[in-house]
Write a protein that holds these residues in place. Structure first.
Motif, short mmCIF file in Angstrom:
data_model
loop_
_atom_site.label_atom_id
_atom_site.label_comp_id
_atom_site.label_asym_id
_atom_site.label_seq_id
_atom_site.Cartn_x
_atom_site.Cartn_y
_atom_site.Cartn_z
N LEU A 20 57.19 75.07 29.87
CA LEU A 20 56.56 76.20 30.54
C LEU A 20 55.88 77.11 29.53
CD1 LEU A 20 56.02 78.01 33.04
CD2 LEU A 20 58.27 79.04 32.59
N ILE A 21 56.60 77.46 28.47
CA ILE A 21 56.03 78.34 27.43
C ILE A 21 54.76 77.72 26.86
CG2 ILE A 21 56.43 79.26 25.11
CD1 ILE A 21 59.41 79.57 25.96
N HIS A 22 54.83 76.44 26.53
CA HIS A 22 53.66 75.77 25.96
C HIS A 22 52.47 75.78 26.92
CE1 HIS A 22 51.20 72.89 23.84
NE2 HIS A 22 51.12 72.19 24.96
N ALA A 27 47.20 77.85 28.60
CA ALA A 27 46.34 78.38 29.67
C ALA A 27 45.73 79.72 29.27
CB ALA A 27 47.14 78.53 30.96
N VAL A 28 46.53 80.59 28.67
CA VAL A 28 46.03 81.90 28.22
C VAL A 28 45.01 81.71 27.10
CG1 VAL A 28 46.67 84.07 27.11
CG2 VAL A 28 48.08 83.15 28.96
N ARG A 29 45.30 80.81 26.18
CA ARG A 29 44.38 80.55 25.06
C ARG A 29 43.02 80.09 25.58
NH1 ARG A 29 42.56 76.49 22.61
NH2 ARG A 29 43.94 74.97 23.57
N GLY A 36 45.83 81.67 19.21
CA GLY A 36 47.19 81.27 19.58
C GLY A 36 48.27 82.18 19.04
N ALA A 37 48.10 82.64 17.81
CA ALA A 37 49.13 83.48 17.18
C ALA A 37 49.24 84.85 17.85
CB ALA A 37 48.85 83.64 15.70
N ALA A 38 48.24 85.23 18.61
CA ALA A 38 48.25 86.55 19.25
C ALA A 38 48.88 86.53 20.65
CB ALA A 38 46.83 87.09 19.35
N ILE A 39 49.16 85.36 21.17
CA ILE A 39 49.67 85.23 22.54
C ILE A 39 51.19 85.31 22.53
CG2 ILE A 39 49.82 83.71 24.56
CD1 ILE A 39 47.13 82.47 23.53
N ARG A 40 51.72 86.13 23.42
CA ARG A 40 53.17 86.29 23.55
C ARG A 40 53.58 85.81 24.95
NH1 ARG A 40 51.90 87.09 18.97
NH2 ARG A 40 52.44 88.88 17.69
N VAL A 41 54.62 85.01 25.00
CA VAL A 41 55.18 84.56 26.27
C VAL A 41 56.67 84.90 26.25
CG1 VAL A 41 55.61 82.60 27.81
CG2 VAL A 41 53.50 82.67 26.44
#
Length: 86
Positions: A20-22, A27-29, A36-41
């Motif tokens: 799910l996290i991946h 999807a957000v990316r 990628g390094a800026a996305i938090r889940v």
């Protein structure tokens, strides 16, 4: 920095949560063209006894559904026995 906060009822295997996290990260990316390094889940798992809808916890609803399924199964078994005696 996009932050996605997901709340689920606990009970899924860690591999499913990791998938799910991946998938959410990807999807957000793609959708935001975010690095990628800026996305938090964040995934929060809540016990079924602590999550309610309509004044019934998920644990209570599941127990009622199991009871109902058990009652239906017993009814079918009883019908089969009656039919055998005729």
């Amino acid at each position: 920095m996009p932050l996605v906060d997901i709340t689920l009822v606990e009970g899924r295997p860690p591999e499913r949560i990791r998938t799910l996290i991946h998938e959410v990260h990807e999807a957000v990316r793609r959708a935001l063209d975010a690095p990628g390094a800026a996305i938090r889940v964040v995934v929060r798992e809540v016990p079924a006894e602590q999550w309610a809808a309509g004044d019934q916890t998920i644990a209570e609803r599941r127990a009622a559904e199991r009871q109902e399924q058990g009652d239906q199964g017993q009814g079918k078994q009883g019908q089969g026995k009656q039919g055998q005696g005729r």
